[in-house]
Design a protein around this motif. Structure first.
Motif, PDB file in Angstrom:
ATOM      1  N   ALA A   2     -21.965 129.086  86.391  1.00  0.00           N
ATOM      2  CA  ALA A   2     -21.265 127.914  86.239  1.00  0.00           C
ATOM      3  C   ALA A   2     -21.916 126.766  87.245  1.00  0.00           C
ATOM      4  CB  ALA A   2     -19.741 128.032  86.441  1.00  0.00           C
ATOM      5  N   HIS A  41     -22.802 125.113  81.774  1.00  0.00           N
ATOM      6  CA  HIS A  41     -21.484 125.157  81.721  1.00  0.00           C
ATOM      7  C   HIS A  41     -20.850 126.003  80.826  1.00  0.00           C
ATOM      8  CE1 HIS A  41     -17.352 123.703  81.801  1.00  0.00           C
ATOM      9  NE2 HIS A  41     -17.422 123.698  80.663  1.00  0.00           N
ATOM     10  N   LEU A  42     -21.277 126.239  79.683  1.00  0.00           N
ATOM     11  CA  LEU A  42     -21.043 127.169  78.851  1.00  0.00           C
ATOM     12  C   LEU A  42     -21.132 128.544  79.148  1.00  0.00           C
ATOM     13  CD1 LEU A  42     -21.845 125.288  75.451  1.00  0.00           C
ATOM     14  CD2 LEU A  42     -19.470 125.804  76.008  1.00  0.00           C
ATOM     15  N   GLU A  45     -18.278 129.712  81.128  1.00  0.00           N
ATOM     16  CA  GLU A  45     -16.955 129.533  80.588  1.00  0.00           C
ATOM     17  C   GLU A  45     -16.523 131.058  80.143  1.00  0.00           C
ATOM     18  OE1 GLU A  45     -13.885 127.003  79.712  1.00  0.00           O
ATOM     19  OE2 GLU A  45     -15.524 126.409  80.497  1.00  0.00           O
ATOM     20  N   PRO A  47     -12.826 132.737  79.232  1.00  0.00           N
ATOM     21  CA  PRO A  47     -11.377 132.599  79.185  1.00  0.00           C
ATOM     22  C   PRO A  47     -10.586 133.431  79.886  1.00  0.00           C
ATOM     23  CG  PRO A  47     -12.177 133.379  77.078  1.00  0.00           C
ATOM     24  CD  PRO A  47     -13.438 133.331  78.068  1.00  0.00           C
ATOM     25  N   ARG A  54     -11.589 132.740  71.365  1.00  0.00           N
ATOM     26  CA  ARG A  54     -12.116 131.521  72.287  1.00  0.00           C
ATOM     27  C   ARG A  54     -13.448 132.362  72.688  1.00  0.00           C
ATOM     28  NH1 ARG A  54     -14.060 127.182  73.438  1.00  0.00           N
ATOM     29  NH2 ARG A  54     -13.866 126.508  75.590  1.00  0.00           N
ATOM     30  N   ILE A  58     -17.196 130.450  72.213  1.00  0.00           N
ATOM     31  CA  ILE A  58     -17.999 129.865  73.339  1.00  0.00           C
ATOM     32  C   ILE A  58     -19.365 130.380  73.144  1.00  0.00           C
ATOM     33  CG2 ILE A  58     -18.388 130.420  75.703  1.00  0.00           C
ATOM     34  CD1 ILE A  58     -15.289 130.354  76.357  1.00  0.00           C
ATOM     35  N   THR A  62     -22.659 128.206  72.976  1.00  0.00           N
ATOM     36  CA  THR A  62     -23.645 128.667  74.153  1.00  0.00           C
ATOM     37  C   THR A  62     -25.135 128.891  73.168  1.00  0.00           C
ATOM     38  OG1 THR A  62     -22.245 129.664  75.359  1.00  0.00           O
ATOM     39  CG2 THR A  62     -24.518 130.084  75.736  1.00  0.00           C
TER      40      THR A  62
END
Length: 100
Positions: A2, A41-42, A45, A47, A54, A58, A62
């Motif tokens: 991240a 960022h992805l 990520e 969940p 989800r 992602i 990505t």
């Protein structure tokens, strides 16, 4: 991985400075910085609680966003090797994030 607040602030500062002095040589750099920031960022990520739908979303985002960024980073490092400010910014990124 991240992107932490410090990295986001640094990326924003670089993008703002590039916008202030944009030439024909810089749009690709600015676009890369934005795309790679989104990619990173992805990549961070995940969940919570786990959500398979989800996570698939992602993973697709990505794959689409990060595809080709390893090669583009290497090319930009070569192109801007004589620019210490840009070289330092590019050095902040992991050189290999794409699966082989």
């Amino acid at each position: 991985m991240a992107i932490d607040a410090r990295m986001r602030a640094a990326l924003f500062a670089v993008l703002v400075s590039l916008g202030a002095c944009a030439t024909d040589a810089t749009p690709d750099l600015a676009a890369f910085l934005e795309r790679r920031a989104t990619c990173d960022h992805l990549r961070g990520e995940i969940p919570d609680p786990p959500d398979p739908a989800r996570m698939r979303e992602i993973e697709q985002q990505t794959a689409q966003t990060c595809a080709g960024t390893d090669a583009q980073l290497a090319a930009l490092k070569t192109r801007y090797r004589d620019d210490p400010v840009v070289s330092k910014q590019l050095a902040e990124f992991e050189p290999r994030i794409e699966a082989k």
